[in-house]
Write an enzyme that holds these catalytic residues in place. Structure first.
Site, PDB file in Angstrom:
ATOM      1  N   ASP A   1       0.813  -1.209   0.000  1.00  0.00           N
ATOM      2  CA  ASP A   1       0.000   0.000   0.000  1.00  0.00           C
ATOM      3  C   ASP A   1       0.854   1.271   0.000  1.00  0.00           C
ATOM      4  O   ASP A   1       1.781   1.412   0.795  1.00  0.00           O
ATOM      5  CB  ASP A   1      -0.941  -0.002   1.207  1.00  0.00           C
ATOM      6  N   HIS A   2       0.516   2.194  -0.916  1.00  0.00           N
ATOM      7  CA  HIS A   2       1.222   3.474  -1.068  1.00  0.00           C
ATOM      8  C   HIS A   2       2.720   3.282  -1.291  1.00  0.00           C
ATOM      9  O   HIS A   2       3.550   4.003  -0.739  1.00  0.00           O
ATOM     10  CB  HIS A   2       0.953   4.396   0.125  1.00  0.00           C
TER      11      HIS A   2
ATOM     12  N   GLU B   1      -6.359  -4.824 -11.285  1.00  0.00           N
ATOM     13  CA  GLU B   1      -5.834  -3.451 -11.415  1.00  0.00           C
ATOM     14  C   GLU B   1      -6.956  -2.442 -11.602  1.00  0.00           C
ATOM     15  O   GLU B   1      -6.856  -1.305 -11.154  1.00  0.00           O
ATOM     16  CB  GLU B   1      -4.875  -3.364 -12.606  1.00  0.00           C
TER      17      GLU B   1
END
Ligand code: NI
Length: 143
Positions: free
Chosen positions: A82-83, A130
């Site tokens: 994440d990030h 995605e």
């Protein structure tokens, strides 16, 4: 008779990736990967669906404890990606190595999760999505 079931949990993470082989020319990277070769990369709001399979526990009627599955997905998938930039998250996605496609990320997540599952529980599918028009499934198949 013992009942076997498949249980799926979905988690989300936001991450970036870039498709680029440093040993190739700009032209070849462009030809193979199109816009996905652009520097420094681009992001997706990924969805990852992990399916585990096993015999229902006689007392809990669960394939595996849900808390354990959630903790595992948080640790091995969400916190990992994440990030972040997938090309740098794991060594195998580094320069000159595996291109971090949805397919390759699905295989990576499978390999991360499988050894952590309780005895008698197996992965049956890892899906990495995605966007609304593209996802990859890995079923652990090797040819
Ligand atoms: Ni992409």
């Amino acid at each position: 008779m013992r009942m076997k079931a498949h249980l799926t949990r979905i988690v989300h993470f936001c991450a970036a990736h870039r498709y680029y082989r440093p040993e190739w020319s700009e032209e070849r990277n462009r030809a193979e990967f199109g816009n996905c070769a652009n520097s420094p990369g681009h992001g997706h709001n990924y969805e990852c669906a992990v399916t585990v399979a096993g015999v229902l526990n006689e007392l809990t009627s669960m394939v595996m404890p849900l808390d354990d599955l959630d903790r595992l997905l948080d640790q091995k998938v969400v916190k990992r990606f994440d990030h972040d930039f997938i090309n740098t998250v794991a060594e195998e996605f580094g320069p000159g190595k595996t291109i971090p496609t949805a397919e390759a990320v699905a295989v990576f997540i499978w390999d991360e999760l499988q050894p952590e599952l309780p005895e008698g529980v197996v992965l049956s599918r890892v899906r990495v999505k995605e966007n609304e028009t593209l996802y990859a499934d890995y079923f652990g198949e090797k040819i």
